[in-house]
Design an enzyme around this catalytic site. Sequence first.
Site, PDB file in Angstrom:
ATOM      1  N   CYS A   1       5.855  -3.558   2.831  1.00  0.00           N
ATOM      2  CA  CYS A   1       5.526  -4.725   3.653  1.00  0.00           C
ATOM      3  C   CYS A   1       5.063  -5.899   2.787  1.00  0.00           C
ATOM      4  O   CYS A   1       5.253  -7.055   3.151  1.00  0.00           O
ATOM      5  CB  CYS A   1       4.444  -4.375   4.657  1.00  0.00           C
ATOM      6  SG  CYS A   1       4.851  -2.968   5.692  1.00  0.00           S
ATOM      7  N   GLY A   2       4.457  -5.611   1.650  1.00  0.00           N
ATOM      8  CA  GLY A   2       3.985  -6.663   0.737  1.00  0.00           C
ATOM      9  C   GLY A   2       5.070  -7.123  -0.230  1.00  0.00           C
ATOM     10  O   GLY A   2       4.792  -7.897  -1.144  1.00  0.00           O
TER      11      GLY A   2
ATOM     12  N   GLY B   1       0.771  -1.239   0.000  1.00  0.00           N
ATOM     13  CA  GLY B   1       0.000   0.000   0.000  1.00  0.00           C
ATOM     14  C   GLY B   1       0.800   1.286   0.000  1.00  0.00           C
ATOM     15  O   GLY B   1       0.252   2.365  -0.209  1.00  0.00           O
TER      16      GLY B   1
END
Length: 548
Positions: free
Chosen positions: A471-472, A466
Amino acid sequence: MIDIATTTSLNKFEKLKAEKDGLTIKNEIDKFASLGWEAMNETDRDHRLKWVGVFFRPVTPGKFMMRLRMPNGILSSSQMRVLAEVVQRYGDDGCADITTRQNIQLRGIRIEDLPDIFNRFHAVGLTSIQSGMDNVRNITGDPVAGLDADELYDTRELVQQIQDMLTNKGEGNPEFSNLPRKFNIAIAGGRDNSVHAEINDLAFVPAFKNSAECRVLSAESFSHSALAQRPATANSTQDSALIFGFNVLVGGFFSAKRCEAAIPLNAWVAPEDVVAVCRAILEVYRDHGLRANRQKSRLMWLIDEWGFDKFRAEVESRLGKSLISAAAKDEIDWEKRDHIGVYKQKQPGLNYAGLNIPVGRLDAEGMFEIARMAEVYGTGEIRFTVEQNIVIPNIADSRLATFLTETLLERFSINPGLLARSLVSCTGAEFCNFALIETKNRALAMIKVLEEELTFTKPVRIHWTGCPNSCGQPQVADIGLMGTKTRKNGKTLEGVDIYMGGKVGKDAHLGTCIIKGIPCEDLQPILQDLLIQKFGAKLNKEALLVGN
Ligand code: SRM
Ligand code: SF4
């Protein structure tokens, strides 16, 4: 230990840590529970609670998130049931997310319930200690450790030992509760680098070393018990026996400002020396890591500042012995597996099943069902993967056919579509105040359309994140989508920067940004083209007929 107050100019976070160590919050939980979140000191509420894994969510004030620790991503059905009971009491507000670090986060948590929740955790051996802020994050290990016939090392015990050392067996350890920044550790035990070793501050990858070379290099550093661990593939003569250990990588990280793959420390360690090496590196980082600017505090910045040789020498000094130079090659020579599906274990007659949990999101009912399935068909064990999926091990051949008829597998498939099986998404705007876009729901809707329109011959790993915090992990994906704001027709819209070229497993390397600022509303045809041009997808007949 370092006297932070006198050695650095303090930024806001260093100040709040110097004023009161985050771990002391552990003794104030009862007080906070009776005070209520609105009356709490804001610094305790917004920051220090993270030392016990409790995160204030500005997007949903009063409904906190709890981040657990799951060493090697492993938990029991009774632990899963406790987690399910916790989220169940919050009705529609309660849910859980499997994270990109083989871990789980619970949502909807009310502060008044924390004493009871911690008691329940304690009763089943769960801990959320030191899982946020300037602490070592969940330690990842091979998701099929102890199950995989081809594994080189069963990482479970080592990961647990490191966690116990860092957290004082889950009770909290003030020695490591004030690092300059977060710190990630991973141990790979198989040949496919299931943990993304290269994106961790400290990682251990399997490697064999010639014993004679070890003796010449450093007689006293050499761990004698390592000789006893000679693998089946070792040469027969004692002098040239191959000994199992790990090559050490350091400094990998993602941040909004900079992303780096880890670099070799030029060190090989026997398994029994891994905990000591972790401790030595963390002590160096704790005492010398840069603290003035939080954008420049991760381990790699210290390595840059000092130079590699000084860093390595300081680690040796903390360790109290020389490091043995790295093995010439590591043993990561497979493409990365995703573990979705049913696979034979090394134990005859047993299987493990990898279930796809769409974008890692679980509700209480799903969690209870997973716990039941693990008990009925396996031995009650459940595992998480860094792709936000689960593995149920130890399913007997004789139980497999019945297992495959369970309705839960319609929701959490063992044979999902080739985009669905590899989809990863961070939390995004639903709960994260850093988010520039909504991610999880959008990611699911997007692959549904793409899977309807296209036929694939191989999985394509799409990761959504995002914001630039990553983090992804869009940099490890085949196609990474990083949230941004973009302009179109004079309006500000949710958009993405597109990353490509991430390679995992053997020869892992990070992808890079190839297109910036695509409005999310225009993304689908662009992804469709990329999937056709770069990944061999074909348009379905129906889509061709309507002229798509
Ligand atoms: Fe992360 C901050 C979620 C893995 C880099 N991360 C956050 C916060 C805590 C921000 C916040 O307070 O809202 C997010 C919580 C949102 C929420 O409510 O869920 C958050 N990070 C996550 C998770 C849940 C994403 C997911 O959906 O799986 C992952 C939890 C892992 C865990 O169990 O501990 C998660 N975060 C990562 C990873 C991936 C990894 O570790 O492999 C990274 C990049 C790797 C790395 O750190 O080097 C990552 N998160 C960050 C950063 C940037 C760090 C930096 O050095 O600048 C932040 C921002 C920060 O720390 O200031 C951040
Ligand atoms: Fe939040 Fe950004 Fe991390 Fe996603 S990448 S969870 S939006 S901090």
